[in-house]
Design a protein around this motif. Structure first.
Motif, PDB file in Angstrom:
ATOM      1  N   LEU A  15      -3.918  28.454  56.631  1.00  0.00           N
ATOM      2  CA  LEU A  15      -4.271  27.086  57.050  1.00  0.00           C
ATOM      3  C   LEU A  15      -5.711  26.723  56.716  1.00  0.00           C
ATOM      4  O   LEU A  15      -6.104  25.577  56.856  1.00  0.00           O
ATOM      5  N   ARG A  16      -6.507  27.685  56.273  1.00  0.00           N
ATOM      6  CA  ARG A  16      -7.888  27.373  55.893  1.00  0.00           C
ATOM      7  C   ARG A  16      -8.086  27.639  54.389  1.00  0.00           C
ATOM      8  O   ARG A  16      -8.077  26.711  53.596  1.00  0.00           O
ATOM      9  N   ASP A  17      -8.170  28.887  53.974  1.00  0.00           N
ATOM     10  CA  ASP A  17      -8.405  29.155  52.555  1.00  0.00           C
ATOM     11  C   ASP A  17      -7.197  28.705  51.724  1.00  0.00           C
ATOM     12  O   ASP A  17      -7.342  28.181  50.621  1.00  0.00           O
ATOM     13  N   GLY A  18      -5.986  28.916  52.279  1.00  0.00           N
ATOM     14  CA  GLY A  18      -4.775  28.522  51.552  1.00  0.00           C
ATOM     15  C   GLY A  18      -4.713  27.015  51.377  1.00  0.00           C
ATOM     16  O   GLY A  18      -4.461  26.501  50.290  1.00  0.00           O
ATOM     17  N   ILE A 183     -15.726  41.312  54.497  1.00  0.00           N
ATOM     18  CA  ILE A 183     -16.350  41.513  53.185  1.00  0.00           C
ATOM     19  C   ILE A 183     -15.514  40.779  52.130  1.00  0.00           C
ATOM     20  O   ILE A 183     -14.449  41.267  51.713  1.00  0.00           O
ATOM     21  N   PRO A 184     -15.971  39.614  51.687  1.00  0.00           N
ATOM     22  CA  PRO A 184     -15.173  38.855  50.727  1.00  0.00           C
ATOM     23  C   PRO A 184     -15.495  39.197  49.267  1.00  0.00           C
ATOM     24  O   PRO A 184     -16.665  39.338  48.907  1.00  0.00           O
ATOM     25  N   ASP A 185     -14.457  39.293  48.486  1.00  0.00           N
ATOM     26  CA  ASP A 185     -14.616  39.304  47.030  1.00  0.00           C
ATOM     27  C   ASP A 185     -14.264  37.868  46.621  1.00  0.00           C
ATOM     28  O   ASP A 185     -13.157  37.575  46.175  1.00  0.00           O
ATOM     29  N   THR A 186     -15.238  36.997  46.817  1.00  0.00           N
ATOM     30  CA  THR A 186     -15.017  35.551  46.763  1.00  0.00           C
ATOM     31  C   THR A 186     -14.455  35.068  45.440  1.00  0.00           C
ATOM     32  O   THR A 186     -13.654  34.133  45.390  1.00  0.00           O
ATOM     33  N   VAL A 187     -14.890  35.687  44.348  1.00  0.00           N
ATOM     34  CA  VAL A 187     -14.443  35.205  43.034  1.00  0.00           C
ATOM     35  C   VAL A 187     -13.459  36.180  42.376  1.00  0.00           C
ATOM     36  O   VAL A 187     -13.175  36.064  41.185  1.00  0.00           O
ATOM     37  N   VAL A 216     -11.482  42.829  55.167  1.00  0.00           N
ATOM     38  CA  VAL A 216     -11.554  42.576  53.715  1.00  0.00           C
ATOM     39  C   VAL A 216     -10.867  41.246  53.398  1.00  0.00           C
ATOM     40  O   VAL A 216      -9.872  40.877  54.036  1.00  0.00           O
ATOM     41  N   HIS A 217     -11.426  40.556  52.414  1.00  0.00           N
ATOM     42  CA  HIS A 217     -10.957  39.200  52.061  1.00  0.00           C
ATOM     43  C   HIS A 217     -11.065  39.091  50.540  1.00  0.00           C
ATOM     44  O   HIS A 217     -12.161  38.972  50.001  1.00  0.00           O
ATOM     45  N   CYS A 218      -9.940  39.185  49.858  1.00  0.00           N
ATOM     46  CA  CYS A 218     -10.004  39.275  48.390  1.00  0.00           C
ATOM     47  C   CYS A 218      -9.316  38.086  47.732  1.00  0.00           C
ATOM     48  O   CYS A 218      -8.289  37.596  48.213  1.00  0.00           O
ATOM     49  N   HIS A 219      -9.878  37.668  46.616  1.00  0.00           N
ATOM     50  CA  HIS A 219      -9.265  36.612  45.813  1.00  0.00           C
ATOM     51  C   HIS A 219      -8.630  37.232  44.578  1.00  0.00           C
ATOM     52  O   HIS A 219      -8.976  38.338  44.158  1.00  0.00           O
ATOM     53  N   ASN A 220      -7.706  36.465  43.989  1.00  0.00           N
ATOM     54  CA  ASN A 220      -6.787  37.078  43.016  1.00  0.00           C
ATOM     55  C   ASN A 220      -7.066  36.691  41.562  1.00  0.00           C
ATOM     56  O   ASN A 220      -6.155  36.723  40.739  1.00  0.00           O
ATOM     57  N   PRO A 496     -15.777  24.251  51.841  1.00  0.00           N
ATOM     58  CA  PRO A 496     -16.832  24.916  52.620  1.00  0.00           C
ATOM     59  C   PRO A 496     -17.746  25.752  51.731  1.00  0.00           C
ATOM     60  O   PRO A 496     -18.929  25.884  52.015  1.00  0.00           O
ATOM     61  N   GLN A 497     -17.186  26.336  50.653  1.00  0.00           N
ATOM     62  CA  GLN A 497     -18.019  27.221  49.837  1.00  0.00           C
ATOM     63  C   GLN A 497     -18.893  26.467  48.863  1.00  0.00           C
ATOM     64  O   GLN A 497     -20.095  26.650  48.819  1.00  0.00           O
ATOM     65  N   SER A 498     -18.271  25.591  48.055  1.00  0.00           N
ATOM     66  CA  SER A 498     -19.053  24.970  46.990  1.00  0.00           C
ATOM     67  C   SER A 498     -19.795  23.741  47.505  1.00  0.00           C
ATOM     68  O   SER A 498     -20.763  23.299  46.899  1.00  0.00           O
TER      69      SER A 498
END
Ligand code: KIV
Ligand code: ZN
Length: 545
Positions: A15-18, A183-187, A216-220, A496-498
């Motif tokens: 509901l947030r990042d998705g 710990i995010p792997d944001t990109v 952990v919070h990873c992007h694909n 929120p990020q950019s």
């Protein structure tokens, strides 16, 4: 509440990042419905949104905190507490205040604040020195902690941050009162080996780390999100941040179903538990796909239409002899039924009710009466009705029931002779009826033009896709569409990020044995979202919390 060290908390950020992914816009009632589904699924934490983004976002989080955040969950193992409800905030007082105000009605609220720590983000996005970042983290985590006992801090772009600096930032966050360090792997840049080493380094070098939960919070972006998440868990992380169907900006986030089923299926390797009821996975996956208008790719692990299909003769032969030859998970484990003939056209209401209950649908009397009527209509046209058909029928029924304007009738004339023509009958919110006819380049175009003539909601159709639920010429078709409102009619949304704003687009969904009808329903449901968003904005001034 403390958990044993072999327990991995599932933090759902669908509901947030998705929802941040362009086109996945959800209305507040849809978010609430999804949050109920996530609670049933057994997630530990629901990140319900980014409250400062807009009054609509605030309201979505607030309602979830009020209802889902206070409803204990039933289950085979007895009653369990409601999920933690979390709101995202940049590291500013205004964001943190908004997040706190939105989540505070929940029995267990959480504030999640973040600030970038990689050299590239600090220099080019924040324009801050490392020492300034360090000081801001300490100050804002302490600010959040003074409001809420449960505070999560994320050093954004940790995957590209310098470990020695990261350790200092994390230590400062712990001292200021953070209870979870994410710990995010944001990109989506790291490889599994690198990410495992990053987490292992944090576990070994940050004073006080044993007092907090590491997440952990990873992007694909490189297709490594699930592998990186599992590598982080192997190195000691005990919270995984995920989305259903891997929804998320760009290539998406780590898929909930992949991490959960990897831990479940390879239990001897990981020896770790989650609180997820895996039998709910298929259902929540459909719900997210329908509500966001984002179809799931057929070969998607766990929830794709082909994930449990065995086409090749050699596979089928093996499967008939022993399922384990080619199947590492039973479809039933994720709530997928293989049952073919479920009910026929002579089946009664009681049989339908029993089967729907077995599939996990708990319908009221009126809902059941409508489901039975729809079932009979389909049974008249279709020889065999499978569980998949039944699920789609009921999901579509529930989805259409929430519409402001609904399709009450459709008639089309098309072919090689004459002009394609459609006549639609729509029901409005006050029970009023509209009838309109239009011509178009084909039957779908004609139907859409007729609907446009009634509703007058200027938009652009960005995507249109049709998918058959089961094989066979008489299969039920599911249609998803994505619509972009006319420029300026609905405010853009800030990431929120950019910090950049982007136009929102809205998905729609419909299902029927007649794909022109399914197409009309899908278009209408997309338009309903535009109307709801517009009406919401008009009422905004009156909203009080
Ligand atoms: O990807 C990311 O860095 C985020 C943070 C806000 C946690 O989504
Ligand atoms: Zn993210």
């Amino acid at each position: 509440m403390t958990k044993p060290n072999n327990y991995v908390r599932i933090f759902d950020t669908t509901l947030r990042d998705g929802e941040q992914s362009p086109g996945a816009t959800l209305t507040s009632p849809e978010k609430l419905e999804i949050a109920r589904g996530l609670a049933r699924l057994g997630v530990d934490i629901i990140e319900a949104g980014f409250p400062v983004a807009s009054p609509d976002d605030f309201q979505g989080v607030y309602r979830i905190a009020q209802e889902v955040g206070n409803t204990p969950r039933g289950g085979e193992a007895g009653e369990s507490p409601p999920p933690i409800i979390c709101g995202l905030a940049r590291a500013t007082e205004a964001d943190i205040d908004a997040a706190w105000e939105a989540v505070q009605p929940a029995a267990s609220p959480r504030i999640h604040t973040f600030l970038a720590t990689s050299p590239i983000h600090m220099e080019h996005k924040l324009g801050m020195s490392p020492e300034e970042v360090l000081a801001r983290v300490a100050k804002m985590v302490a600010y959040a902690h003074a409001l809420c006992a449960d505070v999560e801090f994320s050093p954004e772009d940790a995957g590209r941050s310098q470990p020695a600096f990261l350790y200092r930032v994390l230590e400062a966050a712990i001292r200021a009162g953070a209870t979870t360090l994410n710990i995010p792997d944001t990109v989506g840049y790291t490889t599994p080996d690198e990410f495992r080493d990053l987490i292992a380094g944090i576990m070994a070098n940050v004073p006080g780390i044993e007092e907090v939960t590491v997440s952990v919070h990873c992007h694909n972006d490189l297709g490594l999100a699930t592998a990186n998440t599992l590598a982080g868990i192997m190195a000691g992380a005990r919270q995984a941040e995920v989305t259903v169907n891997g929804l998320g900006e760009r290539a998406g986030n780590t898929a909930l179903e992949e991490v959960v089923m990897a831990l479940h299926t390879r239990h001897p390797v990981y020896a770790l538990e989650t609180g997820i009821d895996t039998k709910q996975i298929t259902r929540i996956s459909h719900m997210i796909s329908n509500y966001t208008g984002m179809p799931v790719q057929p070969n998607k692990a766990i929830v794709g239409a082909n994930a449990f299909a065995h086409e090749a003769g050699i596979h089928q032969d093996g499967m008939l002899k022993n399922n384990n030859t080619y199947e590492i998970m039973l479809p039933a484990t994720v709530g997928l039924s293989r049952s073919r003939l479920v009910l026929g056209k002579h089946s009664g209401r009681h049989a339908l009710k029993t089967r729907l209950e077995e599939l996990g649908f708990d319908l009221g009397e009126d809902e059941l009466a409508e489901a039975f009527q729809r079932f009979k209509q389909v049974a008249d046209k279709k020889k065999t009705i499978t569980d998949a058909d039944l699920e789609v029928l009921v999901e579509d029924q529930m989805y259409q029931a929430k519409q402001i304007y609904s399709l009450a009738g459709l008639q089309v004339a098309c072919g090689t002779m004459g002009l394609p023509t459609a006549t639609v009958r729509l029901h409005g919110p006050e029970g009023e009826t509209y009838v309109q006819a239009s011509v178009g380049t084909g039957p779908v175009d004609a139907a859409y033009k007729a609907i446009d003539d009634v509703l007058q909601v200027p938009n652009t159709l960005l995507e249109f896709s049709v998918n058959a639920v089961t094989e066979g010429i008489d299969a039920i078709g599911e249609v998803t569409v994505r619509l972009k409102p006319e420029n300026g009619s609905i405010p853009r949304r800030t990431s929120p990020q950019s910090g950049r704003s982007h136009a929102r687009s809205f998905g729609g969904y419909g299902a029927d044995t007649d794909i022109i009808v399914a197409s009309a329903k899908a278009y209408l449901s997309g338009l309903n979202k535009l109307i709801a968003a517009r009406e919401y904005l008009e009422q905004e001034a009156e909203i009080v919390v």
